[in-house]
Scaffold this motif. Structure first.
Motif, PDB file in Angstrom:
ATOM      1  N   GLU A 171       0.828  -1.198   0.000  1.00 28.10           N
ATOM      2  CA  GLU A 171       0.000   0.000   0.000  1.00 28.10           C
ATOM      3  C   GLU A 171       0.864   1.252   0.000  1.00 28.10           C
ATOM      4  OE1 GLU A 171      -2.016  -3.459   0.995  1.00 28.10           O
ATOM      5  OE2 GLU A 171      -0.419  -2.582   2.199  1.00 28.10           O
ATOM      6  N   PRO A 179      -6.469  -5.679   3.065  1.00 27.98           N
ATOM      7  CA  PRO A 179      -7.711  -5.601   2.279  1.00 27.98           C
ATOM      8  C   PRO A 179      -8.499  -4.324   2.535  1.00 27.98           C
ATOM      9  CG  PRO A 179      -7.441  -7.791   3.237  1.00 27.98           C
ATOM     10  CD  PRO A 179      -6.389  -6.924   3.851  1.00 27.98           C
ATOM     11  N   ILE A 196      -0.516  -7.549   2.403  1.00 25.68           N
ATOM     12  CA  ILE A 196      -1.612  -6.829   1.766  1.00 25.68           C
ATOM     13  C   ILE A 196      -2.688  -6.524   2.811  1.00 25.68           C
ATOM     14  CG2 ILE A 196      -3.432  -6.964   0.021  1.00 25.68           C
ATOM     15  CD1 ILE A 196      -0.667  -6.646  -1.135  1.00 25.68           C
ATOM     16  N   GLY A 237      -5.057   7.148  -1.184  1.00 26.18           N
ATOM     17  CA  GLY A 237      -4.162   6.260  -0.461  1.00 26.18           C
ATOM     18  C   GLY A 237      -3.455   6.951   0.682  1.00 26.18           C
ATOM     19  N   SER A 261     -10.256   3.006   8.246  1.00 29.39           N
ATOM     20  CA  SER A 261     -11.297   2.949   7.217  1.00 29.39           C
ATOM     21  C   SER A 261     -12.477   3.831   7.584  1.00 29.39           C
ATOM     22  CB  SER A 261     -11.753   1.499   7.020  1.00 29.39           C
ATOM     23  OG  SER A 261     -10.672   0.692   6.590  1.00 29.39           O
ATOM     24  N   TRP A 309      -7.567  -1.405   0.173  1.00 31.27           N
ATOM     25  CA  TRP A 309      -8.060  -1.514  -1.201  1.00 31.27           C
ATOM     26  C   TRP A 309      -9.578  -1.370  -1.253  1.00 31.27           C
ATOM     27  CZ3 TRP A 309      -4.182  -1.223  -4.501  1.00 31.27           C
ATOM     28  CH2 TRP A 309      -2.916  -1.598  -4.051  1.00 31.27           C
ATOM     29  N   THR A 310     -10.262  -1.878  -0.232  1.00 30.08           N
ATOM     30  CA  THR A 310     -11.715  -1.762  -0.183  1.00 30.08           C
ATOM     31  C   THR A 310     -12.147  -0.306  -0.085  1.00 30.08           C
ATOM     32  OG1 THR A 310     -11.878  -3.919   0.903  1.00 30.08           O
ATOM     33  CG2 THR A 310     -13.796  -2.462   1.072  1.00 30.08           C
ATOM     34  N   LEU A 325       2.452   1.848  -3.406  1.00 30.20           N
ATOM     35  CA  LEU A 325       1.531   2.464  -4.350  1.00 30.20           C
ATOM     36  C   LEU A 325       1.418   3.965  -4.111  1.00 30.20           C
ATOM     37  CD1 LEU A 325      -0.810   2.361  -6.483  1.00 30.20           C
ATOM     38  CD2 LEU A 325      -2.340   2.051  -4.525  1.00 30.20           C
ATOM     39  N   VAL A 335     -10.104   1.873  -3.707  1.00 33.04           N
ATOM     40  CA  VAL A 335     -10.442   1.568  -5.106  1.00 33.04           C
ATOM     41  C   VAL A 335     -11.797   2.128  -5.532  1.00 33.04           C
ATOM     42  CG1 VAL A 335     -10.914  -0.302  -6.739  1.00 33.04           C
ATOM     43  CG2 VAL A 335      -8.899  -0.414  -5.253  1.00 33.04           C
ATOM     44  N   ALA A 339      -4.813   8.762  -6.762  1.00 33.26           N
ATOM     45  CA  ALA A 339      -4.278   7.600  -6.048  1.00 33.26           C
ATOM     46  C   ALA A 339      -3.502   8.041  -4.819  1.00 33.26           C
ATOM     47  CB  ALA A 339      -3.393   6.774  -6.979  1.00 33.26           C
TER      48      ALA A 339
END
Length: 633
Positions: free
Chosen positions: A31, A101, A99, A206, A223, A104-105, A34, A108, A202
């Protein structure tokens, strides 16, 4: 082929960003790789063409030399060398190695939504014309004029194209030149605009998530903070629940009557995606650098990862000319955290030295930018740095204004602050300093624009509140009750923004029709890029926005909020269109004249004079372009 070359060009800069990430953040997870690949790639795309342009002008050779430099950095980053062990890898603030999740949840879906909005809101071709969305109707033509004029004129630092006699931009132009470089490579205007914006999105989404994660050490909390910030809203939706379906559906049909932007009811706290990231390039690129920078700052300041200071310098270096508000916010947050470091470490210079290196190196870079570009315009312009209390509140009680605008997050700020640990309170102290300044000082003629600072305070508040909510939900024994409470809280805190984003998704307004596009294409191909045009002061001007030609005077909607005195030029436009003379055209350095539907509607244009004294170059679709061929002796 030109689009492909632009994509390759961007890919080289991202490769260089990835190499810098490997060197400066060797233990980063997927992450972080990126986010910082995007952020460092943008930094290089902003800085390298600009540095070469100082010597060569903003030209294709400068862009190609920047590409060579980026390619060299990309290659150097993969050159094997001994890497010292990451001393911070075992600390709680270190990057995750697997990773995640939740990242990305969260990232994205909003990234894809925002890319789609950029596509439909930026020169969307339909029925022979260019269309836009609600949020880009006013701002996009201004940004297009900057992007296009920088590439067309080749001057660097660029000259302001909207007002004769004004050379300083009065605007952070590096957020525009980052797209101008792709015009030099031959890319279409829409593609040149959007390509770097996609990378910036991004970094923003991010970087925002990583900031929350580095502070809260919990994917669930990060989150929730992410959702409360990017999708958060107040109680503006209640104004649309009365009066039946017709009143509610007005959200999706009226112009700027949404639950997050309803001035009639003093709702001013906008959704950051719809009203800041999509239409405002300075905010998008400013946050693309600021959010990753703050994510690193938390590790640097709170976990004492001293090796991060060069990465912080790199991310912060260009901020003043990308978005000055973000630069100021970074200074205020760093100032508070440095005070904390002084209180804890006092005379431990080994710990304080990286702080001084970070501040000193950044100051050396910022000083010439501030002295040559920012401060001169602030001193010359009007409406900068004034006392003004209570931001944009017009008539409501101070606390009620923020309760109904921000909603759940604002209500829970105080208990969340009391609940938080000491480190989190110190970080939020930087936010409180931002709030204090934003509530008492205007940093530009439009006090509403202080929201570019206030949203950084709000981001830290969302992190604070997410920490409280998740901790309290964990105290509820039944998982089903936890889930119901969580859904209720998220719905209350986000419903207004979801409606606003729905409005943006369906909004369509025409910017330029086929005739306007045709005259812009003719002007671009057949006139001098430095030639000044006489035309009306309308907001939608194809010569300015699509051809990038300098004009005598643009719309006061833009010039006023840039702090510029445009009264003489605005009066001259009317005088020259209605009672033209060779002497006055020469006095105002006019090379060309465009007369179109707006000029004929807003002025009593003496077209016969122009036909008799100037050379007619173009006369189609209601647009006439003349070249001034006679001047006063």
């Amino acid at each position: 082929m030109r689009i492909l070359f632009s994509i390759v060009y961007m890919a080289v800069f991202l490769a260089a960003g990835f190499s810098l990430t490997r060197r400066l953040l060797p233990a980063s997870g997927a992450e972080e790789k990126l986010v910082f690949t995007a952020a460092f790639g943008l930094v290089l795309l902003i800085a390298l063409p600009a540095l070469f342009a100082l010597a060569l002008g903003f030209t294709l050779p400068a862009a190609l030399l920047a590409l060579v430099a980026a390619a060299a950095l990309a290659a150097a980053g993969f050159w094997p060398r001994h890497t010292a062990p990451d001393k911070a890898s075992g600390q709680p603030g270190s990057a995750a190695r697997t990773i995640v999740p939740a990242f990305w949840t969260c990232v994205v879906p909003l990234f894809l939504l925002s890319v789609w909005l950029l596509h439909t809101h930026t020169l969307y071709y339909k029925d022979g014309g260019y269309w836009c969305g609600q949020s880009t109707y006013g701002d996009l033509p201004m940004h297009l004029s900057f992007i296009k004029s920088i590439a067309e004129q080749g001057l660097f630092p660029p000259e302001f194209p909207m007002l004769e006699g004004q050379t300083l931009y009065g605007y952070p132009f590096l957020c525009e030149s980052v797209s101008s470089v792709f015009l030099l490579l031959g890319a279409p205007l829409k593609f040149a605009c959007i390509l770097p914006q996609v990378v910036a999105l991004a970094a923003v989404f991010g970087g925002g998530w990583l900031l929350a994660k580095n502070l809260l050490q919990s994917s669930a909390k990060a989150s929730l903070a992410y959702v409360l910030f990017f999708l958060g809203s107040g109680f503006g939706f209640t104004y649309f629940l009365e009066g039946g379906a017709e009143n509610f559906t007005r959200i999706f049909t009226a112009y700027y009557e949404t639950p997050t932007n309803y001035v009639e009811e003093n709702i001013r706290w906008v959704n950051p995606i719809a009203d800041l990231l999509i239409p405002q390039r300075a905010t998008l690129f400013g946050w693309a650098l600021l959010f990753p920078c703050l994510a690193l700052l938390m590790r640097f300041a709170l976990n004492e990862e001293r090796r991060l200071w060069p990465a912080l310098v790199l991310l912060a270096a260009s901020l003043p000319l990308v978005q000055t508000h973000s630069a100021l916010a970074l200074v205020l947050i760093c100032g508070v955290l440095f005070v904390q470091a002084l209180m804890v470490h006092r005379t431990d210079w080994r710990t304080l030295r990286p702080w001084l290196l970070f501040a000193g190196a950044t100051g050396v870079i910022w000083l010439p930018l501030m002295l040559t570009q920012i401060l001169p315009h602030t001193q010359e312009g009007s409406g900068f740095l004034r006392w003004h209390f209570n931001w944009s509140n017009e008539g409501d009680n101070y606390f009620w204004f923020y309760i109904k605008n921000i909603g759940l997050v604002y209500i829970l700020l105080l208990p969340a602050f009391l609940w938080a640990g000491k480190k989190l309170r110190w970080v939020y102290g930087g936010g409180l300093l931002i709030l204090l300044l934003s509530e008492f000082v205007e940093f530009q003629p439009n006090n509403y624009d202080n929201n570019k600072l206030l949203f950084i305070w709000h981001l830290l508040g969302c992190i604070l509140v997410a920490n409280l909510i998740v901790d309290l939900l964990k105290k509820v024994d039944k998982k089903s009750v936890q889930a119901v409470l969580a859904v209720m809280l998220v719905f209350t805190g986000t419903f207004g923004s979801i409606l606003t984003l729905g409005r943006e998704a369906v909004s369509q307004y025409q910017h330029f029709d086929a005739d306007a596009i045709a005259v812009a294409e003719y002007v671009e191909e057949n006139t001098d890029p430095m030639g000044r045009f006489l035309c009306g002061t309308q907001l939608l001007n194809p010569v300015l926005s699509l051809a990038g030609r300098p004009i005598l005077c643009a719309s006061g909607t833009w010039l006023y909020y840039h702090g510029m005195d445009y009264s003489a030029q605005e009066a001259a436009v009317r005088q020259l269109l209605e009672a033209p003379s060779e002497e006055e055209l020469a006095q105002w350095d006019i090379d060309y004249v465009m007369i179109g539907p707006s000029e004929r509607a807003d002025y009593t244009v003496d077209e016969s004079w122009f036909a008799a004294h100037c050379a007619l170059l173009y006369d189609q679709g209601g647009y006439s372009v003349y070249q001034v061929t006679q001047t006063a002796e």
